[in-house]
Design an enzyme around this catalytic site. Structure first.
Site, mmCIF file in Angstrom:
data_model
loop_
_atom_site.group_PDB
_atom_site.id
_atom_site.type_symbol
_atom_site.label_atom_id
_atom_site.label_comp_id
_atom_site.label_asym_id
_atom_site.label_seq_id
_atom_site.Cartn_x
_atom_site.Cartn_y
_atom_site.Cartn_z
ATOM 1 C CG HIS A 196 -1.865 -1.190 1.196
ATOM 2 N ND1 HIS A 196 -2.454 -1.678 2.350
ATOM 3 C CD2 HIS A 196 -2.269 -2.016 0.192
ATOM 4 C CE1 HIS A 196 -3.185 -2.748 2.037
ATOM 5 N NE2 HIS A 196 -3.078 -2.966 0.742
ATOM 6 C CG HIS A 244 -7.667 -2.748 -1.702
ATOM 7 N ND1 HIS A 244 -7.013 -1.763 -0.989
ATOM 8 C CD2 HIS A 244 -6.922 -3.867 -1.548
ATOM 9 C CE1 HIS A 244 -5.925 -2.276 -0.431
ATOM 10 N NE2 HIS A 244 -5.853 -3.553 -0.747
ATOM 11 C CG HIS A 246 -0.373 -8.709 -3.806
ATOM 12 N ND1 HIS A 246 -0.234 -7.359 -4.081
ATOM 13 C CD2 HIS A 246 -1.122 -8.777 -2.679
ATOM 14 C CE1 HIS A 246 -0.878 -6.662 -3.158
ATOM 15 N NE2 HIS A 246 -1.425 -7.496 -2.303
ATOM 16 C CG ASP A 252 -3.629 -4.806 -3.394
ATOM 17 O OD1 ASP A 252 -3.142 -4.045 -2.540
ATOM 18 O OD2 ASP A 252 -4.443 -5.709 -3.111
#
Length: 305
Positions: free
Chosen positions: A79, A238, A265, A242
């Site tokens: 973040h 969100h 990720h 990421d």
């Protein structure tokens, strides 16, 4: 000349570590030109540095870690890395007195405010961008992610969560990237998790810092946070946050178009590594003439204060 950016002054904040649940002090320091983004653990003697590097990334169930050759790691960098990408910070030393960056509220917004509080300074050295020359795509089952040539930076992200709290119409988000659009539309989107997963992890001594203060928490039917969502499509926003952080692990803003379906990720990092491995697919560029810089990276007034 479009110049590299760092901070004007040192700033500090405290927060809670997602893993340990303990207080973490975060210190952000200016750095000279061509230093890059360096994460530093000061709880170790001597302190250990982790330069942002796609090859050092390890994806765990909870977060993104950077791991060095001695298997020492620093966790939960994603973040803050997104905030650095959003504001175009090229050079910075990020210090923590713990094995992890504090989770704060589960978004990038507290880091954005901290960086803006420090002030952003231009250095007398050309800023380098990673510009796509060819499309590169990675796949894993039905998941995929792609970077393609484009004179700017756009992100088109689709999630596919079968959950009553996540409406089908709020599972895709498109962003024409700029510092302003990142701060207003992406930086406040929080990470999310299932109550049962958090309870299970905490029963095993993990995710001890996990709470309603630092995540959207859902059960099988609804969002459990009293305040609800910040955006009706906060989940996909969100995931885009990421991705912005993951793609900045090379330390340079990207000129290209990013498209992803059900990526996370690990997939984002796999894409970045695939791009870097194909030297004919990209180039590092600088801009002597600001008129030639893609609009996405024009410095807005609220950043260059």
């Amino acid at each position: 000349m479009i110049k590299q950016r760092t901070l004007k002054r040192i700033v500090q904040a405290t927060g809670v570590g997602l893993h340990t649940g303990k207080k973490v002090t975060l210190t952000l320091r200016p750095a000279s030109a061509n230093t890059g983004v360096i994460y530093r653990r000061t709880d170790l003697n001597p302190p250990v540095d982790f330069p942002a590097d796609a090859k050092s990334v390890r994806d765990t169930m909870l977060c993104t870690c950077l791991v060095n050759e001695h298997d020492v790691r620093i966790s939960t960098v994603e973040h803050l890395n997104a905030a650095l990408a959003g504001l175009g910070i090229d050079n910075i030393i990020v210090e923590v007195d713990a094995p992890e960056i504090p989770i704060m509220d589960g978004s990038a917004s507290p880091f954005v405010y901290l960086l803006l509080d420090a002030g952003i300074e231009e250095l007398n050295s050309a800023k380098k961008f990673l510009r796509l020359k060819q499309a590169v795509r990675v796949e894993d089952g039905d998941k995929w992610a792609e970077l393609a040539p484009y004179n700017g930076f756009t992100l088109d992200f689709t999630i596919d969560f079968k959950h009553p709290a996540i409406d089908a119409s709020s599972q895709r988000y498109f962003l024409n990237f700029s510092a302003e659009s990142f701060v207003r539309q992406i930086s406040r989107a929080r990470t999310f998790g299932f109550m049962r997963d958090i309870e299970y992890l905490q029963s095993r001594g993990l995710a001890l810092g996990g709470s309603f203060d630092c995540a959207i928490v859902v059960d099988d039917y609804r969002v459990l946070n009293e305040d609800g969502l910040r955006f009706e499509d906060e989940f996909v926003r969100h995931k885009m946050l990421d991705a912005i952080g993951d793609l900045f692990m090379f330390g340079h803003n990207i000129i290209g178009a990013f498209t992803a379906f059900k990526s996370g990720h690990a997939m984002n990092n796999k894409l970045l590594q695939a791009v870097l491995a194909r030297q004919e697919a990209w180039e590092l560029v600088t801009f002597e003439d600001e008129a030639k810089l893609p609009l996405a990276f024009k410095a807005p007034s609220f950043v260059m204060v």
